[in-house]
Design an enzyme around this catalytic site. Sequence first.
Site, mmCIF file in Angstrom:
data_model
loop_
_atom_site.group_PDB
_atom_site.id
_atom_site.type_symbol
_atom_site.label_atom_id
_atom_site.label_comp_id
_atom_site.label_asym_id
_atom_site.label_seq_id
_atom_site.Cartn_x
_atom_site.Cartn_y
_atom_site.Cartn_z
ATOM 1 N N LYS A 1 41.598 37.089 35.347
ATOM 2 C CA LYS A 1 42.677 37.644 34.530
ATOM 3 C C LYS A 1 43.594 36.491 34.160
ATOM 4 C CE LYS A 1 46.082 39.927 36.466
ATOM 5 N NZ LYS A 1 46.884 40.873 37.264
ATOM 6 N N CYS B 1 40.550 41.455 44.830
ATOM 7 C CA CYS B 1 40.759 42.758 45.472
ATOM 8 C C CYS B 1 39.710 43.807 45.118
ATOM 9 C CB CYS B 1 42.147 43.292 45.124
ATOM 10 S SG CYS B 1 43.500 42.298 45.768
ATOM 11 N N ALA C 1 39.511 48.407 27.751
ATOM 12 C CA ALA C 1 38.082 48.124 27.877
ATOM 13 C C ALA C 1 37.845 46.619 27.883
ATOM 14 C CB ALA C 1 37.320 48.770 26.722
ATOM 15 N N ASP D 1 49.697 28.115 58.929
ATOM 16 C CA ASP D 1 48.321 28.051 58.462
ATOM 17 C C ASP D 1 47.567 27.009 59.280
ATOM 18 O OD1 ASP D 1 46.949 29.130 55.618
ATOM 19 O OD2 ASP D 1 45.938 27.426 56.554
ATOM 20 N N PHE E 1 45.547 50.363 32.907
ATOM 21 C CA PHE E 1 44.157 50.152 33.350
ATOM 22 C C PHE E 1 43.156 50.910 32.481
ATOM 23 C CE2 PHE E 1 46.560 48.586 36.854
ATOM 24 C CZ PHE E 1 45.769 47.590 37.413
ATOM 25 N N LEU E 2 43.516 51.103 31.217
ATOM 26 C CA LEU E 2 42.592 51.711 30.261
ATOM 27 C C LEU E 2 42.260 50.725 29.144
ATOM 28 C CD1 LEU E 2 43.853 55.405 29.891
ATOM 29 C CD2 LEU E 2 41.830 54.587 31.112
ATOM 30 N N ARG F 1 50.092 42.289 41.985
ATOM 31 C CA ARG F 1 49.196 41.902 40.903
ATOM 32 C C ARG F 1 49.307 40.397 40.698
ATOM 33 N NH1 ARG F 1 51.784 44.696 36.079
ATOM 34 N NH2 ARG F 1 53.602 44.135 37.340
ATOM 35 N N GLU F 2 48.191 39.712 40.728
ATOM 36 C CA GLU F 2 48.228 38.288 40.448
ATOM 37 C C GLU F 2 48.758 38.076 39.037
ATOM 38 O OE1 GLU F 2 44.951 35.826 41.657
ATOM 39 O OE2 GLU F 2 44.238 37.350 43.063
ATOM 40 N N ARG G 1 37.792 34.308 41.790
ATOM 41 C CA ARG G 1 36.990 35.184 42.650
ATOM 42 C C ARG G 1 36.432 36.381 41.865
ATOM 43 N NH1 ARG G 1 41.107 35.563 47.685
ATOM 44 N NH2 ARG G 1 42.578 35.280 45.966
#
Length: 439
Positions: A324, A263, A255, A30, A252-253, A154-155, A331
């Site tokens: 999340k 992403c 609400a 880096d 992912f359903l 997935r984070e 972000r």
Amino acid sequence: MRVAMIGTGYVGLVSGACFADFGHDVVCIDKDPSKIARLNAGGIPIFEPGLELLVAQNVKAGRLSFTIEAAEAVKSADAVFIAVGTPSRRGDGHADLSYVYAAAEEIAGLIDGFTVIVTKSTVPVGTGDEIEKIIKAKRPDAQFAVVSNPEFLREGAAIEDFKHPDRVVVGLEDERARPVMAELYRPLFLNETPIVFTGRRTSELIKYAANAFLALKITFINEMADLCEAVGADVQQVAKGIGLDKRIGGKFLNAGPGYGGSCFPKDTLALVKTAQDYGAPTRLIETTVQVNDARKKAMAGKVAASVAGQLAGKTVGVLGLTFKPNTDDMRDAPALDIIPALQAQGASVQAYDPEGTHEAQHLLKDVAFKTDAYDAAQGADVLVIITEWDQFRALDFDRLKAAMKTPVLVDLRNIYKPEDVTSKGFKYTSIGRKQGRAE
């Protein structure tokens, strides 16, 4: 195998640590000296469950190291991964590829012998072709192959996703790269993980198509939630009813206040721009972007409605700031739209997040950051759950009620049953379900 990982951000650090845990010799590189110094001192620049221990174990075993000097690591590497950021470019929404191309320039001058150069960053279709041109222009004599190997992490569950993925996608145009990539991922063969070998451009598009579809799925159920509220239906039961159809699936359903993160927002926008450039517009994704942006801003209206439409002079307690749970990533978090909208209506905001406060302090103005959920509720006229951290799933409602000025809860993640909250004397508002008044 010997691996050089250019970039120690979220993708680079997780991938590097996991490859080292597979038994490969990995050097993470880096440009940021402070980040490398922190890693060499045993610190971790991001929050990801299990990552600190994984890094420590592999550093101790001698398989993982960190440096700002790329030369030695790249020269000896069998595979060099590009895992740098590709943020949305200001003005047009295209992916900013400047870091990717700069990495390619540097790699070109350092490789020695046949080397596989792997794009791990999320990049638009055709980027691999450009990387190949850059390296050939600088080193016509170089022996190399450019491969696309998108990440699907997935984070909050990244290590599990890397070690037990649904699939590994490898896009290549040079067959010499195939055995190298197969050897890198050989430990996954024991799990019978599908390794999907495709053309390079196909691989690049798979990543964008996957994220766009998931963003579309989230946006669909959010629109169904609005309809449920209008007609008196329950979105959670709707989601269950359609999710049991194997063609649809239940993931992912859920609400909520709209998608965010590192992403979905930038990748949907980049796909839209790429599709427009090629004359094949993706109207569904264009609409997804618009609907999601509007939804996050509209959530402040739901909070206002819970206090008779009047937020001026009111104190709003906020639980959860990150996009999340189980990450410190802010972000495009919904909180970044919701909180300023609450403040614009005259509310004072006090907030708590288990891991995101440090980053949120740089992004949110005039917010009082608190030490726990009950501190955030102290004196509040309304309490809002924006991020569904586990520690918010079993709150002591008697304690909350005693702390708050008025017992009003707005649950933007539907983590409670309305009757459970109202039985404690709260007015309760959620997403896509009948609203509850105190019993």
